[in-house]
Design a protein around this motif. Structure first.
Motif, PDB file in Angstrom:
ATOM      1  N   UNK A 274       1.125  -1.102   0.007  1.00 49.35           N
ATOM      2  CA  UNK A 274       0.087   0.071  -0.017  1.00 49.35           C
ATOM      3  C   UNK A 274       0.816   0.781  -0.217  1.00 49.35           C
ATOM      4  N   UNK A 275       2.079   1.119   1.093  1.00 44.53           N
ATOM      5  CA  UNK A 275       3.055   2.520   1.106  1.00 44.53           C
ATOM      6  C   UNK A 275       3.191   2.585  -0.577  1.00 44.53           C
ATOM      7  N   UNK A 276       4.243   1.419  -1.082  1.00 48.89           N
ATOM      8  CA  UNK A 276       4.548   1.690  -2.570  1.00 48.89           C
ATOM      9  C   UNK A 276       3.928   2.223  -3.007  1.00 48.89           C
ATOM     10  N   UNK A 277       2.747   1.732  -4.026  1.00 51.95           N
ATOM     11  CA  UNK A 277       1.283   1.574  -4.783  1.00 51.95           C
ATOM     12  C   UNK A 277       0.718   3.390  -4.038  1.00 51.95           C
ATOM     13  N   UNK A 278       1.180   3.737  -2.877  1.00 53.22           N
ATOM     14  CA  UNK A 278       1.017   5.740  -2.563  1.00 53.22           C
ATOM     15  C   UNK A 278       2.026   6.058  -3.085  1.00 53.22           C
ATOM     16  N   UNK A 279       3.374   5.606  -2.746  1.00 53.74           N
ATOM     17  CA  UNK A 279       4.709   6.769  -3.294  1.00 53.74           C
ATOM     18  C   UNK A 279       4.636   6.050  -5.160  1.00 53.74           C
ATOM     19  N   UNK A 280       4.836   5.324  -5.427  1.00 48.28           N
ATOM     20  CA  UNK A 280       4.127   5.616  -6.922  1.00 48.28           C
ATOM     21  C   UNK A 280       3.225   6.745  -7.307  1.00 48.28           C
ATOM     22  N   UNK A 281       1.713   6.065  -6.693  1.00 51.16           N
ATOM     23  CA  UNK A 281       0.791   7.724  -7.463  1.00 51.16           C
ATOM     24  C   UNK A 281       1.355   9.084  -7.228  1.00 51.16           C
ATOM     25  N   UNK A 282       1.912   8.842  -6.238  1.00 46.26           N
ATOM     26  CA  UNK A 282       2.939  10.199  -5.738  1.00 46.26           C
ATOM     27  C   UNK A 282       3.331  11.136  -6.765  1.00 46.26           C
ATOM     28  N   UNK A 283       4.488  10.207  -7.241  1.00 44.28           N
ATOM     29  CA  UNK A 283       5.362   9.828  -8.221  1.00 44.28           C
ATOM     30  C   UNK A 283       4.610  10.571  -9.647  1.00 44.28           C
ATOM     31  N   UNK A 284       4.127   9.899  -9.800  1.00 44.79           N
ATOM     32  CA  UNK A 284       3.247  10.172 -11.292  1.00 44.79           C
ATOM     33  C   UNK A 284       2.608  11.319 -11.289  1.00 44.79           C
ATOM     34  N   UNK A 285       2.310  11.611  -9.937  1.00 50.10           N
ATOM     35  CA  UNK A 285       1.179  12.902 -10.164  1.00 50.10           C
ATOM     36  C   UNK A 285       2.380  13.871 -10.205  1.00 50.10           C
ATOM     37  N   UNK A 286       3.056  14.206  -9.642  1.00 50.03           N
ATOM     38  CA  UNK A 286       4.231  14.619  -9.590  1.00 50.03           C
ATOM     39  C   UNK A 286       4.510  15.217 -11.054  1.00 50.03           C
ATOM     40  N   UNK A 287       5.222  14.496 -11.593  1.00 47.71           N
ATOM     41  CA  UNK A 287       5.241  14.612 -13.087  1.00 47.71           C
ATOM     42  C   UNK A 287       4.772  14.695 -14.349  1.00 47.71           C
ATOM     43  N   UNK A 288       3.276  13.958 -13.632  1.00 46.07           N
ATOM     44  CA  UNK A 288       2.583  15.207 -14.767  1.00 46.07           C
ATOM     45  C   UNK A 288       2.033  16.955 -14.221  1.00 46.07           C
ATOM     46  N   UNK A 289       2.205  17.199 -12.876  1.00 51.13           N
ATOM     47  CA  UNK A 289       2.060  18.597 -12.585  1.00 51.13           C
ATOM     48  C   UNK A 289       3.437  19.399 -13.346  1.00 51.13           C
ATOM     49  N   UNK A 291       4.119  18.684 -16.026  1.00 57.09           N
ATOM     50  CA  UNK A 291       4.800  18.202 -17.303  1.00 57.09           C
ATOM     51  C   UNK A 291       5.695  17.387 -17.652  1.00 57.09           C
ATOM     52  N   UNK A 292       6.286  16.232 -17.288  1.00 60.19           N
ATOM     53  CA  UNK A 292       7.193  15.599 -17.624  1.00 60.19           C
ATOM     54  C   UNK A 292       6.855  14.172 -17.303  1.00 60.19           C
ATOM     55  N   UNK A 293       5.940  13.970 -17.733  1.00 61.35           N
ATOM     56  CA  UNK A 293       5.701  12.515 -17.975  1.00 61.35           C
ATOM     57  C   UNK A 293       5.224  12.337 -19.490  1.00 61.35           C
ATOM     58  N   UNK A 294       6.200  11.442 -19.534  1.00 63.24           N
ATOM     59  CA  UNK A 294       6.655  11.218 -21.346  1.00 63.24           C
ATOM     60  C   UNK A 294       5.415   9.404 -22.367  1.00 63.24           C
ATOM     61  N   UNK A 295       4.347   9.841 -22.969  1.00 61.50           N
ATOM     62  CA  UNK A 295       3.491   9.072 -23.111  1.00 61.50           C
ATOM     63  C   UNK A 295       3.798   8.650 -24.828  1.00 61.50           C
ATOM     64  N   UNK A 296       4.276   7.592 -24.441  1.00 64.50           N
ATOM     65  CA  UNK A 296       4.762   7.003 -26.071  1.00 64.50           C
ATOM     66  C   UNK A 296       3.294   6.537 -26.982  1.00 64.50           C
ATOM     67  N   UNK A 297       3.191   7.656 -27.378  1.00 62.51           N
ATOM     68  CA  UNK A 297       1.778   7.534 -28.021  1.00 62.51           C
ATOM     69  C   UNK A 297       1.527   6.558 -29.309  1.00 62.51           C
ATOM     70  N   UNK A 298       0.940   5.015 -29.648  1.00 63.77           N
ATOM     71  CA  UNK A 298       1.617   4.466 -30.580  1.00 63.77           C
ATOM     72  C   UNK A 298      -0.018   3.835 -30.913  1.00 63.77           C
ATOM     73  N   UNK A 299       0.146   3.328 -31.630  1.00 66.45           N
ATOM     74  CA  UNK A 299      -1.606   2.406 -32.700  1.00 66.45           C
ATOM     75  C   UNK A 299      -1.433   1.682 -31.508  1.00 66.45           C
TER      76      UNK A 299
END
Length: 442
Positions: A274-289, A291-299
């Motif tokens: 649970x703590x690990x997933x919380x940390x992962x979510x926090x990291x994802x949100x920080x990257x999104x805020x 604008x550093x989250x890279x999206x690999x857009x493919x078909x």
């Protein structure tokens, strides 16, 4: 402000001083022309009369009276001719030389007694001498003095008004700038409540509005930051207290029963996950805020991340006694998206649904082509969501329900919006909830 006022005043002096000098020269020439032109005209008239009749010398005194001055008549040798009313002022040598050479003359002469005269001279035709008319220079000088005095007075008044206006202008420009400086210093110290008074719509006013917007945004950001840190601390405190308590009990040998020890270890493992997933979510949100989250857009065939997410949570659903149903239409359009991130979205929605669905309940995943894209719905048969919380379910730590971390749905919204999609939720108390997201087709 002092520097700006001095700059304005210096600019005003730079303009006024040359203007005053130019006006003075214009006045001097004007008064000179007003005196010399009549003198030259009457000198020429008398010279013409003398060329025709020698007796015309008797008219010389009258010519002098007409110009308010005196008359000198020169003979062919350049010597003054004696006649009744002739001037006693010695003719200027430069004038005599000019007349003898056949040229007109304009100049000034000063007597030993200190009297000053304006002198004009013209030659008599055929080299028969010349005529000089002398007008007292004192009236002209007096007029020039008066004009100069008024000119200086006008310049002084203009300078005073100009410097006053420069002071007012400097104050009007520097006052808002000083207010902005104070405001930015306060913002730099962390006081985001300060605001700049905006009294105009020009560049200064727009700058003040920009500072106010920045201050308001920083104030809101600081408020969210404090709330975020407080919520993170609260979310971490509970699992960490479980981990600390159960590991301490295990380390001190307080649990002798193997089954009980196994249960303690499972609790510690679940809380660590649970703590690990919380940390992962926090990291994802920080990257999104940032604008550093890279999206690999493919078909992308969206069925693939949907099925993978469902298979990931299926053991948990079976362990909890919750049925998983999947209904994916066969003709779903191809998307252009990051498959890993879309799988994360579906996993978070399924995890949320399973946590709020009791044993014997059902979680259903559907995907339909809609509005030029694909809509995915995750429906559960849980307790539903309080109507007051429904508008906040995708906000960080705002719409969390019992057992929720308050971040998973916020990650869902951020990822979907980064793909140009939309999210939403609907629920009825006691009848379950439906979370959906829509992504545009390729």
């Amino acid at each position: 402000m002092v520097k700006l006022w001095l700059a304005f005043t210096a600019l005003l002096l730079f303009v006024l001083v040359p203007l005053e000098l130019a006006l003075h020269q214009v006045l001097v020439r004007f008064y000179a022309d007003q005196v010399t032109e009549p003198l030259l005209y009457h000198s020429q008239q008398l010279a013409n009369l003398l060329a025709d009749h020698d007796e015309a010398i008797k008219m010389a005194p009258m010519m002098g009276q007409m110009v308010g001055g005196e008359v000198i008549v020169l003979d062919a040798a350049g010597q003054p001719v004696d006649f009744e009313g002739a001037s006693t002022v010695p003719p200027p040598e430069a004038g005599v030389a000019a007349i003898r050479s056949g040229r007109s003359f304009i100049g000034q002469v000063e007597t030993p007694a200190g009297d000053s005269y304006i002198v004009t001279g013209v030659p008599v035709p055929d080299g028969r001498g010349g005529v000089m008319l002398l007008a007292p220079a004192e009236p002209v000088q007096r007029s020039l003095t008066v004009a100069r005095r008024y000119l200086i007075l006008a310049g002084g008044v203009t300078l005073a008004l100009g410097t006053g206006l420069a002071l007012m202008l400097a104050r009007s420009l520097t006052r808002p700038v000083q207010a902005m400086e104070r405001a930015t210093r306060a913002i730099a110290r962390g006081d985001f409540s300060v605001r700049v008074p905006v009294t105009s719509s020009d560049e200064i006013g727009r700058l003040g509005e920009a500072i106010n917007r920045m201050s308001a945004q920083l104030d809101a950001y600081e408020t969210r930051r404090r709330e975020f840190l407080a919520n993170v601390a609260h979310e971490l405190r509970t699992p960490l207290s479980y981990i600390r308590g159960y590991t301490q009990a295990l380390a001190e040998g307080l649990v002798a029963d193997p089954a009980e020890r196994e249960r303690y270890l499972k609790i510690v493992h679940d809380e660590a996950v649970r703590v690990g997933r919380l940390v992962d979510d926090l990291m994802d949100l920080a990257q999104m805020d940032e604008g550093q989250m890279a999206l690999e857009r493919l078909p992308l065939d969206i069925r693939l991340p949907l099925e993978q997410a469902v298979e990931t949570v299926r053991p948990l659903a079976e362990e909890k006694g919750v049925a998983l149903e999947v209904d994916l239409e066969a003709d779903l359009p191809t998307l252009e998206a990051d498959g890993g991130r879309i799988q994360q979205v579906v996993f978070n929605l399924l995890d949320n649904a399973l946590r709020h669905t009791p044993p014997g309940g059902t979680v259903r995943v559907t995907a339909r082509p809609e509005r030029g894209g694909v809509t995915v719905r995750v429906t559960d048969t849980g307790e539903g969501i309080d109507p007051s919380l429904l508008p906040l379910v995708f906000e960080r730590f705002q719409g969390q329900r019992a057992g929720g971390r308050g971040l998973g749905l916020a990650v869902v919204r951020s990822i979907v919006r980064a793909h140009g999609g939309a999210v939403g939720a609907s629920s009825r108390r006691g009848e379950g909830s439906t979370f959906w997201f829509w992504l545009p087709a390729r």
